[in-house]
Design a protein around this motif. Structure first.
Motif, PDB file in Angstrom:
ATOM      1  N   SER A  42     -29.937  20.344  15.572  1.00  0.00           N
ATOM      2  CA  SER A  42     -30.893  20.444  14.472  1.00  0.00           C
ATOM      3  C   SER A  42     -30.461  21.464  13.425  1.00  0.00           C
ATOM      4  O   SER A  42     -29.799  22.456  13.749  1.00  0.00           O
ATOM      5  N   MET A  43     -30.844  21.186  12.187  1.00  0.00           N
ATOM      6  CA  MET A  43     -30.599  22.161  11.117  1.00  0.00           C
ATOM      7  C   MET A  43     -31.839  23.028  10.881  1.00  0.00           C
ATOM      8  O   MET A  43     -31.923  23.762   9.899  1.00  0.00           O
ATOM      9  N   CYS A  44     -32.812  22.907  11.772  1.00  0.00           N
ATOM     10  CA  CYS A  44     -33.979  23.802  11.733  1.00  0.00           C
ATOM     11  C   CYS A  44     -33.850  24.819  12.854  1.00  0.00           C
ATOM     12  O   CYS A  44     -33.051  24.639  13.773  1.00  0.00           O
ATOM     13  N   GLY A  99     -39.033  19.315   1.650  1.00  0.00           N
ATOM     14  CA  GLY A  99     -37.702  19.394   2.266  1.00  0.00           C
ATOM     15  C   GLY A  99     -36.665  18.647   1.454  1.00  0.00           C
ATOM     16  O   GLY A  99     -36.938  18.163   0.344  1.00  0.00           O
ATOM     17  N   GLY A 100     -35.486  18.527   2.043  1.00  0.00           N
ATOM     18  CA  GLY A 100     -34.358  17.926   1.330  1.00  0.00           C
ATOM     19  C   GLY A 100     -34.620  16.490   0.890  1.00  0.00           C
ATOM     20  O   GLY A 100     -34.175  16.076  -0.183  1.00  0.00           O
ATOM     21  N   THR A 101     -35.326  15.741   1.699  1.00  0.00           N
ATOM     22  CA  THR A 101     -35.594  14.341   1.358  1.00  0.00           C
ATOM     23  C   THR A 101     -36.378  14.256   0.053  1.00  0.00           C
ATOM     24  O   THR A 101     -35.986  13.555  -0.885  1.00  0.00           O
ATOM     25  N   GLU A 102     -37.484  14.982   0.001  1.00  0.00           N
ATOM     26  CA  GLU A 102     -38.307  14.944  -1.219  1.00  0.00           C
ATOM     27  C   GLU A 102     -37.516  15.478  -2.414  1.00  0.00           C
ATOM     28  O   GLU A 102     -37.589  14.920  -3.518  1.00  0.00           O
ATOM     29  N   ALA A 126     -23.375  11.005   2.397  1.00  0.00           N
ATOM     30  CA  ALA A 126     -24.729  11.406   1.947  1.00  0.00           C
ATOM     31  C   ALA A 126     -25.773  11.255   3.056  1.00  0.00           C
ATOM     32  O   ALA A 126     -25.690  10.339   3.888  1.00  0.00           O
ATOM     33  N   HIS A 127     -26.734  12.126   3.025  1.00  0.00           N
ATOM     34  CA  HIS A 127     -27.858  12.076   3.975  1.00  0.00           C
ATOM     35  C   HIS A 127     -28.637  10.773   3.799  1.00  0.00           C
ATOM     36  O   HIS A 127     -28.696  10.219   2.694  1.00  0.00           O
ATOM     37  N   PHE A 128     -29.257  10.320   4.866  1.00  0.00           N
ATOM     38  CA  PHE A 128     -29.961   9.024   4.805  1.00  0.00           C
ATOM     39  C   PHE A 128     -31.160   9.034   3.846  1.00  0.00           C
ATOM     40  O   PHE A 128     -31.739   7.992   3.553  1.00  0.00           O
ATOM     41  N   THR A 174     -22.416  19.002   4.122  1.00  0.00           N
ATOM     42  CA  THR A 174     -22.877  17.667   4.568  1.00  0.00           C
ATOM     43  C   THR A 174     -23.612  17.774   5.901  1.00  0.00           C
ATOM     44  O   THR A 174     -23.331  18.667   6.707  1.00  0.00           O
ATOM     45  N   THR A 175     -24.504  16.841   6.090  1.00  0.00           N
ATOM     46  CA  THR A 175     -25.345  16.873   7.284  1.00  0.00           C
ATOM     47  C   THR A 175     -24.504  16.765   8.564  1.00  0.00           C
ATOM     48  O   THR A 175     -24.742  17.484   9.525  1.00  0.00           O
ATOM     49  N   GLU A 176     -23.519  15.889   8.531  1.00  0.00           N
ATOM     50  CA  GLU A 176     -22.802  15.640   9.782  1.00  0.00           C
ATOM     51  C   GLU A 176     -21.692  16.653  10.071  1.00  0.00           C
ATOM     52  O   GLU A 176     -21.526  17.079  11.200  1.00  0.00           O
ATOM     53  N   VAL A 199     -26.782  18.146  -6.907  1.00  0.00           N
ATOM     54  CA  VAL A 199     -26.094  18.719  -5.751  1.00  0.00           C
ATOM     55  C   VAL A 199     -27.085  18.844  -4.588  1.00  0.00           C
ATOM     56  O   VAL A 199     -28.106  19.530  -4.711  1.00  0.00           O
ATOM     57  N   ASP A 200     -26.755  18.162  -3.506  1.00  0.00           N
ATOM     58  CA  ASP A 200     -27.576  18.280  -2.305  1.00  0.00           C
ATOM     59  C   ASP A 200     -27.028  19.434  -1.469  1.00  0.00           C
ATOM     60  O   ASP A 200     -26.044  19.289  -0.731  1.00  0.00           O
ATOM     61  N   ALA A 201     -27.681  20.592  -1.635  1.00  0.00           N
ATOM     62  CA  ALA A 201     -27.296  21.788  -0.870  1.00  0.00           C
ATOM     63  C   ALA A 201     -28.436  22.139   0.082  1.00  0.00           C
ATOM     64  O   ALA A 201     -28.699  23.316   0.350  1.00  0.00           O
ATOM     65  N   VAL A 228     -32.258  22.673  -2.100  1.00  0.00           N
ATOM     66  CA  VAL A 228     -31.930  23.705  -1.101  1.00  0.00           C
ATOM     67  C   VAL A 228     -33.161  23.940  -0.225  1.00  0.00           C
ATOM     68  O   VAL A 228     -34.279  24.022  -0.731  1.00  0.00           O
ATOM     69  N   ASP A 229     -32.927  23.993   1.087  1.00  0.00           N
ATOM     70  CA  ASP A 229     -34.068  24.056   2.010  1.00  0.00           C
ATOM     71  C   ASP A 229     -34.241  25.413   2.686  1.00  0.00           C
ATOM     72  O   ASP A 229     -33.502  25.749   3.619  1.00  0.00           O
ATOM     73  N   PRO A 230     -35.247  26.186   2.286  1.00  0.00           N
ATOM     74  CA  PRO A 230     -35.540  27.412   3.043  1.00  0.00           C
ATOM     75  C   PRO A 230     -35.872  27.129   4.513  1.00  0.00           C
ATOM     76  O   PRO A 230     -35.659  27.994   5.365  1.00  0.00           O
ATOM     77  N   HIS A 231     -36.368  25.920   4.836  1.00  0.00           N
ATOM     78  CA  HIS A 231     -36.717  25.691   6.254  1.00  0.00           C
ATOM     79  C   HIS A 231     -35.498  25.372   7.128  1.00  0.00           C
ATOM     80  O   HIS A 231     -35.658  25.125   8.325  1.00  0.00           O
ATOM     81  N   LYS A 232     -34.327  25.428   6.536  1.00  0.00           N
ATOM     82  CA  LYS A 232     -33.104  25.314   7.361  1.00  0.00           C
ATOM     83  C   LYS A 232     -32.557  26.744   7.526  1.00  0.00           C
ATOM     84  O   LYS A 232     -33.152  27.526   8.258  1.00  0.00           O
ATOM     85  N   MET A 233     -31.467  27.071   6.827  1.00  0.00           N
ATOM     86  CA  MET A 233     -30.874  28.403   7.040  1.00  0.00           C
ATOM     87  C   MET A 233     -31.626  29.524   6.312  1.00  0.00           C
ATOM     88  O   MET A 233     -31.237  30.683   6.380  1.00  0.00           O
TER      89      MET A 233
HETATM   90  N1  PLP Z   1     -29.763  16.705   2.668  1.00  0.00           N
HETATM   91  C1  PLP Z   1     -28.969  17.232   3.609  1.00  0.00           C
HETATM   92  C2  PLP Z   1     -27.568  17.623   3.252  1.00  0.00           C
HETATM   93  C3  PLP Z   1     -29.446  17.425   4.907  1.00  0.00           C
HETATM   94  O1  PLP Z   1     -28.628  17.936   5.842  1.00  0.00           O
HETATM   95  C4  PLP Z   1     -30.780  17.047   5.197  1.00  0.00           C
HETATM   96  C5  PLP Z   1     -31.318  17.219   6.542  1.00  0.00           C
HETATM   97  O2  PLP Z   1     -30.661  17.609   7.469  1.00  0.00           O
HETATM   98  C6  PLP Z   1     -31.571  16.509   4.175  1.00  0.00           C
HETATM   99  C7  PLP Z   1     -31.029  16.344   2.928  1.00  0.00           C
HETATM  100  C8  PLP Z   1     -33.001  16.103   4.445  1.00  0.00           C
HETATM  101  O3  PLP Z   1     -33.786  17.230   4.641  1.00  0.00           O
HETATM  102  P1  PLP Z   1     -35.270  17.107   5.241  1.00  0.00           P
HETATM  103  O4  PLP Z   1     -35.101  16.567   6.632  1.00  0.00           O
HETATM  104  O5  PLP Z   1     -35.757  18.515   5.181  1.00  0.00           O
HETATM  105  O6  PLP Z   1     -36.029  16.187   4.377  1.00  0.00           O
END
Ligand code: PLP
Length: 383
Positions: A42-44, A99-102, A126-128, A174-176, A199-201, A228-233
């Motif tokens: 998990s990235m959380c 989060g990143g999706t929104e 790219a993330h799904f 990247t996510t993976e 930029v998806d950071a 950028v997601d504070p709820h990750k790192m």
């Molecule tokens: N973008 C990247 C690069 C991610 O790694 C993730 C989630 O791991 C997301 C977007 C989606 O973030 P969230 O699950 O907070 O919507």
């Protein structure tokens, strides 16, 4: 039966439960959840204690109606300004998302609203969430090939951009694989073609600046928005994402009229919106500061290196040298993951190549790695 609520005695029906009993029931569900100490998928992570306290203070806030919560709204503006400065643009605007999706959805929506309909080009890594972007916005999402190091192949992005392309996306972490695209080269394409660059950071935003990366944020000319997601790192509580735009025009392109609220317009995707993420993200930044976050990232990188070396010694090859605190190892991934789960460990698998993925979040300590590697040894022997 009588219970107290807001100082009043309420008569409850016989079938209802006393608060203690309800909480006990909730605890029994909570205890089924996996502790982060066993999670490498998990990235959380566990939020910082100051984030939890801040979260609890702001549970009643609804930023969907900001005129009723002017203090929380002011705090959000302060947080956005801090992050704008951190990412190289004191004029950046934005808001705290779920989060990143929104954030990715909103970035591409703004790009579409300002630059017109058509298609976008994203890296194959790219993330799904970009599948959701395609579905929601009814646009084509073209996927550019990756190079040998799993960065986006810039020449392929250039090849895919056509007269209907209104945006390209680069990924900073990247996510993976935790890899970082060449944002400067993507920016060159965006500037030349007069299209939007997002930029998806979501993950890398709170990692890369502490590892010396500078060329992925607003300091790069063509970058129009950053997720950028504070709820990750950033160690904030869930949900706390941030979408930052280079200029107001992008944010305002998302606005709809809100006839019955304290504000006349709303640019967010959700209506009712928590203030908890604002408070928890801000509290961590004020309490730890960027220097405190740097120390945490450097420790994660130290542990990542140990994990990489110990697993390599067991004969599994890392897919790439870790760029961030993510490391993937080539193996019969589904089987290894299944057997690790029987040992109580959670790792994930990636699309290409066949590999298991370990994210070394702050809850993954050197001791965790040592126990994990012992389990992995047993798993590999059993294969
Ligand atoms: N973008 C990247 C690069 C991610 O790694 C993730 C989630 O791991 C997301 C977007 C989606 O973030 P969230 O699950 O907070 O919507």
């Amino acid at each position: 039966m009588h219970v107290n609520y807001c100082g009043k005695k309420l008569i409850t029906q016989e079938k209802t439960l006393l608060m203690d009993k309800v909480l006990k029931e909730l605890e029994s569900y909570l205890s089924k959840d996996i502790p982060y100490s066993r999670v490498l998928s998990s990235m959380c992570t566990n939020p910082h204690p100051v984030a939890v306290k801040a979260h609890c203070m702001f549970v009643r806030a609804n930023l969907g109606d900001p005129g009723l919560f002017p203090g929380t709204f002011e705090l959000e503006k302060k947080l956005i300004s801090m992050l704008g400065n951190f990412f190289g643009n004191s004029n950046a605007v934005g808001y705290v998302s779920s989060g990143g999706t929104e954030s990715n959805i909103q970035a591409i929506r703004a790009a579409r609203n300002v630059y017109g309909k058509g298609n976008i080009v994203v890296p194959d890594s790219a993330h799904f969430s970009f599948l959701k972007v395609a579905d929601l916005l009814g646009i084509e999402v073209k996927r550019a090939k990756l190079d040998d190091e799993y960065r986006v192949d810039v020449a392929d992005v250039e090849r895919l951009v056509d007269e209907n392309t209104f945006a390209i996306v680069g990924i900073a972490g990247t996510t993976e694989l935790g890899q970082v695209d060449d944002i400067k080269s993507l920016s060159k394409i965006a500037v030349e073609r007069d299209i939007y660059l997002h930029v998806d950071a979501a993950f890398g935003g709170f990692v890369l600046p502490f590892l010396g990366y500078k060329d992925f944020d607003f300091r790069v000319k063509g970058v129009c928005s950053i997720a950028v997601d504070p709820h990750k790192m950033g160690l904030a509580t869930i949900p706390a994402g941030v979408i930052l735009f280079r200029k107001e025009e992008y944010l305002h392109s998302l606005s709809v009229e809100t006839p019955y609220l304290t504000s006349t317009k709303q640019y967010t995707l959700t209506g009712t919106r928590p203030g908890t993420g604002v408070a928890s993200a801000y509290a961590v930044l004020k309490h730890l500061g960027f220097d405190g976050l740097r120390k945490i990232v450097l420790e994660c990188m130290r542990v990542t290196k140990i994990l990489k070396e110990e697993v390599e010694a067991l004969g599994l090859k890392p897919v790439i040298e870790p760029v961030t605190n993510v490391v993937c190892f080539e193996c019969k991934a589904c089987r290894v993951r299944e057997l690790l789960m029987k040992e109580g460990w959670y790792v994930s698998t990636i699309r290409k190549p066949e590999a298991i993925r370990c994210v070394v979040m702050p809850h993954v300590t050197e001791e965790t790695v040592s126990k994990f590697v012992d389990s992995l040894k047993r798993v590999l022997r059993a294969l």
